[in-house]
Design an enzyme around this catalytic site. Structure first.
Site, PDB file in Angstrom:
ATOM      1  N   GLU A  81      30.242 -41.553  -8.004  1.00 39.43           N
ATOM      2  CA  GLU A  81      31.120 -40.379  -7.963  1.00 39.43           C
ATOM      3  C   GLU A  81      32.493 -40.788  -7.460  1.00 39.43           C
ATOM      4  O   GLU A  81      32.684 -41.929  -7.015  1.00 39.43           O
ATOM      5  CB  GLU A  81      30.500 -39.293  -7.078  1.00 39.43           C
ATOM      6  CG  GLU A  81      29.229 -38.713  -7.685  1.00 39.43           C
ATOM      7  CD  GLU A  81      28.564 -37.685  -6.800  1.00 39.43           C
ATOM      8  OE1 GLU A  81      29.232 -36.738  -6.379  1.00 39.43           O
ATOM      9  OE2 GLU A  81      27.374 -37.856  -6.510  1.00 39.43           O
TER      10      GLU A  81
ATOM     11  N   HIS B 153      36.256 -28.443  -5.139  1.00 39.93           N
ATOM     12  CA  HIS B 153      35.685 -29.350  -6.129  1.00 39.93           C
ATOM     13  C   HIS B 153      36.525 -29.241  -7.388  1.00 39.93           C
ATOM     14  O   HIS B 153      36.822 -28.130  -7.842  1.00 39.93           O
ATOM     15  CB  HIS B 153      34.227 -28.977  -6.412  1.00 39.93           C
ATOM     16  CG  HIS B 153      33.466 -30.068  -7.115  1.00 39.93           C
ATOM     17  ND1 HIS B 153      33.745 -30.443  -8.406  1.00 39.93           N
ATOM     18  CD2 HIS B 153      32.460 -30.862  -6.700  1.00 39.93           C
ATOM     19  CE1 HIS B 153      32.933 -31.433  -8.749  1.00 39.93           C
ATOM     20  NE2 HIS B 153      32.147 -31.711  -7.730  1.00 39.93           N
TER      21      HIS B 153
ATOM     22  N   ARG C 243      38.335 -36.508  -4.412  1.00 41.50           N
ATOM     23  CA  ARG C 243      38.422 -35.108  -4.821  1.00 41.50           C
ATOM     24  C   ARG C 243      39.718 -34.398  -4.518  1.00 41.50           C
ATOM     25  O   ARG C 243      40.172 -33.565  -5.289  1.00 41.50           O
ATOM     26  CB  ARG C 243      37.324 -34.344  -4.091  1.00 41.50           C
ATOM     27  CG  ARG C 243      36.137 -34.279  -4.922  1.00 41.50           C
ATOM     28  CD  ARG C 243      35.097 -33.479  -4.273  1.00 41.50           C
ATOM     29  NE  ARG C 243      33.869 -34.005  -4.834  1.00 41.50           N
ATOM     30  CZ  ARG C 243      32.689 -33.717  -4.406  1.00 41.50           C
ATOM     31  NH1 ARG C 243      32.548 -32.895  -3.395  1.00 41.50           N
ATOM     32  NH2 ARG C 243      31.644 -34.217  -4.977  1.00 41.50           N
TER      33      ARG C 243
ATOM     34  N   HIS D 299      34.452 -25.584  -2.226  1.00 42.50           N
ATOM     35  CA  HIS D 299      33.164 -26.258  -2.360  1.00 42.50           C
ATOM     36  C   HIS D 299      32.559 -26.654  -1.020  1.00 42.50           C
ATOM     37  O   HIS D 299      31.345 -26.542  -0.818  1.00 42.50           O
ATOM     38  CB  HIS D 299      33.395 -27.511  -3.211  1.00 42.50           C
ATOM     39  CG  HIS D 299      32.183 -28.315  -3.499  1.00 42.50           C
ATOM     40  ND1 HIS D 299      31.128 -27.827  -4.235  1.00 42.50           N
ATOM     41  CD2 HIS D 299      31.846 -29.592  -3.176  1.00 42.50           C
ATOM     42  CE1 HIS D 299      30.192 -28.766  -4.347  1.00 42.50           C
ATOM     43  NE2 HIS D 299      30.595 -29.838  -3.697  1.00 42.50           N
TER      44      HIS D 299
ATOM     45  N   ARG E  26      36.027 -35.098   2.526  1.00 37.94           N
ATOM     46  CA  ARG E  26      34.684 -35.684   2.446  1.00 37.94           C
ATOM     47  C   ARG E  26      34.518 -36.529   1.185  1.00 37.94           C
ATOM     48  O   ARG E  26      34.885 -36.106   0.078  1.00 37.94           O
ATOM     49  CB  ARG E  26      33.643 -34.558   2.429  1.00 37.94           C
ATOM     50  CG  ARG E  26      32.227 -35.029   2.258  1.00 37.94           C
ATOM     51  CD  ARG E  26      31.294 -33.848   2.258  1.00 37.94           C
ATOM     52  NE  ARG E  26      31.504 -33.010   1.103  1.00 37.94           N
ATOM     53  CZ  ARG E  26      30.700 -32.990   0.041  1.00 37.94           C
ATOM     54  NH1 ARG E  26      29.629 -33.765  -0.014  1.00 37.94           N
ATOM     55  NH2 ARG E  26      30.953 -32.183  -0.964  1.00 37.94           N
TER      56      ARG E  26
HETATM   57  P1  FAD Z   1      22.692 -25.119   3.824  1.00 30.33           P
HETATM   58  O1  FAD Z   1      21.918 -25.926   2.900  1.00 30.33           O
HETATM   59  O2  FAD Z   1      23.750 -24.255   3.269  1.00 30.33           O
HETATM   60  O3  FAD Z   1      21.682 -24.195   4.622  1.00 30.33           O
HETATM   61  C1  FAD Z   1      22.177 -23.169   5.450  1.00 30.33           C
HETATM   62  C2  FAD Z   1      21.010 -22.310   5.869  1.00 30.33           C
HETATM   63  O4  FAD Z   1      21.425 -21.436   6.916  1.00 30.33           O
HETATM   64  C3  FAD Z   1      20.455 -21.412   4.785  1.00 30.33           C
HETATM   65  O5  FAD Z   1      19.067 -21.458   4.883  1.00 30.33           O
HETATM   66  C4  FAD Z   1      20.968 -20.025   5.164  1.00 30.33           C
HETATM   67  O6  FAD Z   1      20.128 -18.977   4.753  1.00 30.33           O
HETATM   68  C5  FAD Z   1      20.949 -20.134   6.667  1.00 30.33           C
HETATM   69  N1  FAD Z   1      21.837 -19.196   7.349  1.00 30.33           N
HETATM   70  C6  FAD Z   1      23.179 -19.088   7.227  1.00 30.33           C
HETATM   71  N2  FAD Z   1      23.629 -18.101   8.037  1.00 30.33           N
HETATM   72  C7  FAD Z   1      22.540 -17.595   8.678  1.00 30.33           C
HETATM   73  C8  FAD Z   1      22.366 -16.558   9.615  1.00 30.33           C
HETATM   74  N3  FAD Z   1      23.369 -15.805  10.062  1.00 30.33           N
HETATM   75  N4  FAD Z   1      21.103 -16.306  10.063  1.00 30.33           N
HETATM   76  C9  FAD Z   1      20.029 -17.025   9.602  1.00 30.33           C
HETATM   77  N5  FAD Z   1      20.162 -18.016   8.697  1.00 30.33           N
HETATM   78  C10 FAD Z   1      21.404 -18.289   8.250  1.00 30.33           C
HETATM   79  N6  FAD Z   1      26.408 -32.631  -1.021  1.00 30.33           N
HETATM   80  C11 FAD Z   1      25.982 -33.887  -1.268  1.00 30.33           C
HETATM   81  O7  FAD Z   1      25.862 -34.703  -0.352  1.00 30.33           O
HETATM   82  N7  FAD Z   1      25.650 -34.244  -2.540  1.00 30.33           N
HETATM   83  C12 FAD Z   1      25.740 -33.392  -3.590  1.00 30.33           C
HETATM   84  O8  FAD Z   1      25.417 -33.751  -4.714  1.00 30.33           O
HETATM   85  C13 FAD Z   1      26.215 -32.078  -3.347  1.00 30.33           C
HETATM   86  N8  FAD Z   1      26.354 -31.209  -4.370  1.00 30.33           N
HETATM   87  C14 FAD Z   1      26.693 -29.917  -4.081  1.00 30.33           C
HETATM   88  C15 FAD Z   1      26.744 -28.982  -5.108  1.00 30.33           C
HETATM   89  C16 FAD Z   1      26.991 -27.661  -4.839  1.00 30.33           C
HETATM   90  C17 FAD Z   1      27.038 -26.664  -5.961  1.00 30.33           C
HETATM   91  C18 FAD Z   1      27.246 -27.253  -3.500  1.00 30.33           C
HETATM   92  C19 FAD Z   1      27.519 -25.819  -3.181  1.00 30.33           C
HETATM   93  C20 FAD Z   1      27.241 -28.175  -2.474  1.00 30.33           C
HETATM   94  C21 FAD Z   1      26.971 -29.510  -2.752  1.00 30.33           C
HETATM   95  N9  FAD Z   1      26.934 -30.459  -1.742  1.00 30.33           N
HETATM   96  C22 FAD Z   1      26.516 -31.725  -2.014  1.00 30.33           C
HETATM   97  C23 FAD Z   1      27.138 -30.078  -0.357  1.00 30.33           C
HETATM   98  C24 FAD Z   1      25.775 -29.947   0.316  1.00 30.33           C
HETATM   99  O9  FAD Z   1      24.880 -29.341  -0.574  1.00 30.33           O
HETATM  100  C25 FAD Z   1      25.844 -29.118   1.580  1.00 30.33           C
HETATM  101  O10 FAD Z   1      26.913 -29.528   2.381  1.00 30.33           O
HETATM  102  C26 FAD Z   1      24.572 -29.267   2.371  1.00 30.33           C
HETATM  103  O11 FAD Z   1      23.469 -28.989   1.557  1.00 30.33           O
HETATM  104  C27 FAD Z   1      24.591 -28.324   3.554  1.00 30.33           C
HETATM  105  O12 FAD Z   1      23.320 -28.342   4.142  1.00 30.33           O
HETATM  106  P2  FAD Z   1      23.081 -27.492   5.444  1.00 30.33           P
HETATM  107  O13 FAD Z   1      21.652 -27.674   5.795  1.00 30.33           O
HETATM  108  O14 FAD Z   1      24.111 -27.789   6.440  1.00 30.33           O
HETATM  109  O15 FAD Z   1      23.343 -25.974   4.993  1.00 30.33           O
HETATM  110  C1  SIN Z   2      28.822 -33.062  -7.294  1.00 29.00           C
HETATM  111  O1  SIN Z   2      27.718 -33.263  -7.806  1.00 29.00           O
HETATM  112  O2  SIN Z   2      29.888 -33.220  -7.885  1.00 29.00           O
HETATM  113  C2  SIN Z   2      28.873 -32.599  -5.881  1.00 29.00           C
HETATM  114  C3  SIN Z   2      28.703 -33.738  -4.971  1.00 29.00           C
HETATM  115  C4  SIN Z   2      29.135 -33.368  -3.591  1.00 29.00           C
HETATM  116  O3  SIN Z   2      29.679 -32.300  -3.353  1.00 29.00           O
HETATM  117  O4  SIN Z   2      28.935 -34.200  -2.695  1.00 29.00           O
END
Ligand code: FAD
Ligand code: SIN
Length: 532
Positions: free
Chosen positions: A115, A243, A291, A352, A387
């Site tokens: 990427e 993004h 990015r 994003h 990032r």
């Molecule tokens: P999340 O996975 O967002 O989990 C948050 C949790 O908190 C959820 O369960 C939610 O319900 C809960 N929550 C929130 N507020 C409350 C509340 N008030 N009370 C109770 N529960 C609550 N990153 C990469 O490294 N590689 C990738 O390929 C990539 N692709 C991506 C593609 C997309 C479309 C997106 C949106 C993001 C992508 N990212 C990627 C970024 C990555 O997915 C996220 O940064 C990461 O998954 C965040 O994980 P997390 O556990 O911190 O939060």
């Molecule tokens: C993507 O697949 O382009 C998202 C990857 C990322 O946000 O880290």
């Protein structure tokens, strides 16, 4: 009132990994995971590209991954945090595989994708559904621990601190402590008190602050706003990652569908809608530049040409291989009448990822005692001003382990706090007009997209402050007089996060990484980081 040893708010990659490890290592401790909607919904679930980790030591090295991360972060990364995540990352990914997560293979070896900003192929992925696969494996694994309780449709409203014992707490109070959280059971609308010895916020990002975002509707910055209200230190909130390539759809979708950067890693090329390449004007790495550079280039081309989107050309790529790697993206395009093998794919930048968040140390501790932050809601120092793609799943995995190690050392010396009262809802009534909330959310998104988006100026920031202040006043009036609902809490949290982004942006008198202002178009070598 519930008494929990370790309260984890959030069930994405960060929260679930941490909860599983804690439950496994401490069968005598009660671990509780809250999630505000259903168990599968999170930013994690939508991750496409994959997890970046040094895997093939013949071609790749920790030094290279560290250098790429520091380069993307535009001199604002914490080098120690970067080294921690990159060197501990592969071990954490191996654990994920042992827990049942599948990653694509080429005959016997893992198929490593590439990427923007990566100098090597090092992204482990499962088709274009990596996040879905990780979330599935973690949800399954979490079910096997009797001491791990999972509460879905439980919405955390606020963290409990000395403030709730009637003491005055300010940003200068040195020993703010967290005693748990007030949580709304969305099914029966009751507010419950979760007393905990240790609390971890793992609530993910805040993309919903903007009109066009790849983040699902849960990404409303709740954890960041709760932590800020609890007087935790915040950092780097101005660095919002857009993004470059969400799928342009005139019938605006929320969330916007992502066309993974891995597609460019696979050979797709950014072009104008007329089919001309333009990235060479902006960076020698062209379509695979980091990015911030690509998103700004697309934004600039759209504005200069008066066009609503730029395009991604996949027509030269091999059809079967493309479909095998990106089945979801292919199907989505086809469903909109776009054949990636014959047509250019229209793309626009979309909010994003937020690089800033609740400031933590190298063990995930925040400035509030007994409160940790993990995953996207935290600011560990890994990402700096921008990032590197696919580094965030990795960050969640690595810091989940570190936080569990830290909690294991201290939990036996922590006692539950006495004297915490249950939530007092006297004097509030059910909201009569929900439009007061929904319209304010729309306004907030307009303000942030127009005034604090990819390109910023002082005058735009000033306007944003004035508008946000009005929304803040109206919402606080509503909050003190109305029965609590998830929608009202989300609006309140979105306003707080929008304020923090705008304030940090206004304070940064330079352009760096994801923060670009035409009033200060250059980077200054020694400008201090913003702490709030
Ligand atoms: P999340 O996975 O967002 O989990 C948050 C949790 O908190 C959820 O369960 C939610 O319900 C809960 N929550 C929130 N507020 C409350 C509340 N008030 N009370 C109770 N529960 C609550 N990153 C990469 O490294 N590689 C990738 O390929 C990539 N692709 C991506 C593609 C997309 C479309 C997106 C949106 C993001 C992508 N990212 C990627 C970024 C990555 O997915 C996220 O940064 C990461 O998954 C965040 O994980 P997390 O556990 O911190 O939060
Ligand atoms: C993507 O697949 O382009 C998202 C990857 C990322 O946000 O880290």
């Amino acid at each position: 009132m519930k008494k929990i040893d370790v309260l984890v708010i959030g069930s994405g990659v960060a929260g679930l990994t941490l909860a599983i490890k804690m439950a496994e290592r401490h069968p005598d401790k009660k671990v509780c995971v809250l999630t505000k909607t259903h168990k599968e919904e999170s930013n994690t679930r939508y991750a496409q590209g994959g997890v970046a980790a040094v895997w093939n030591f013949e071609t790749d090295s920790f030094e290279k991954h560290i250098a790429d991360t520091l380069d993307a972060g535009d001199d604002l990364c914490d080098k120690n945090a970067v080294e921690i995540v990159i060197t501990e990352g592969p071990k954490r990914v191996k654990e994920l595989i042992e827990w049942g997560t599948r990653f694509d293979k080429n005959i016997q070896q893992y198929d490593l994708g590439r990427e923007g900003g990566h100098s090597e192929n090092r992204v482990l992925h499962y088709k274009d559904l990596t996040g879905w696969e990780i979330q599935r494996a973690l949800n399954e694994k979490a079910q096997s621990y009797p001491n791990l309780e999972y509460y879905d449709h439980y919405f955390a409203i606020d963290l409990i601190t000395q403030h709730h014992l009637g003491r005055q707490v300010t940003r200068l109070t040195p020993d703010v402590k967290c005693f748990g959280a007030y949580v709304l059971n969305s099914r029966n609308k009751e507010i419950e008190t979760f007393l905990s010895k240790v609390t971890v916020i793992a609530t993910g990002g805040a993309g919903q602050v903007y009109k066009t975002t790849t983040n699902p509707s849960i990404a409303t910055g709740d954890g960041m706003a709760m932590a800020y209200r609890a007087m935790a230190r915040m950092e780097n909130m101005e660095f919002v990652q857009f993004h470059p390539t969400s799928l342009f759809n005139p019938a605006i979708e929320n969330p916007a569908f992502l066309v993974s950067e891995a597609v460019r890693g696979f050979g797709a090329i950014l072009k104008t809608p007329e089919g001309d390449e333009f990235m060479e004007k902006y960076d020698p790495r062209k379509s695979l530049a980091p990015r911030d550079i690509v998103a700004r280039a697309i934004d600039n081309e759209m504005k200069m040409r008066g066009q609503d989107f730029m395009s991604l050309d996949c027509r030269h790529l091999e059809k079967d291989a493309f479909i095998a790697h990106f089945p979801t993206i292919y199907e989505k395009c086809i469903s909109l009448g776009i054949d990636p093998m014959k047509d250019l794919i229209p793309v626009v930048p979309a909010a994003h990822y937020i690089c800033g968040g609740v400031k933590t140390n190298e063990m995930g501790r925040t400035s509030v005692k007994n409160l940790y932050a993990c995953g996207e809601c935290s600011c560990t120092g890994l990402h700096g001003a921008n990032r590197l793609a696919s580094n965030s799943l990795l960050e969640g995995l690595v810091f989940a382990e570190r936080i569990v190690q830290d909690i294991s050392q201290c939990i036996d010396s922590v006692k539950f706090q006495n004297g915490i009262s249950d939530w007092d809802a006297t004097g509030t009534t059910d909201p009569k007009e929900l439009v007061l909330i929904t319209q304010s959310i729309k306004e907030l998104k307009e303000i942030m997209s127009s005034y604090v988006g990819i390109v910023r100026t002082n005058i735009r920031a000033k306007r944003a402050f004035a508008r946000l202040h009005l929304l803040y006043q109206e919402t606080e009036r509503l909050y003190t007089s109305t029965t609590i609902s998830p929608q009202l809490c989300e609006l309140r949290n979105l306003i707080t996060v929008a304020y923090l982004i705008t304030k940090s942006a206004a304070m940064r008198k330079e352009s760096r990484g994801l923060h670009f202002t035409t009033d200060f178009p250059h980077k200054y070598p020694f400008l201090e980081m913003t702490l709030m």
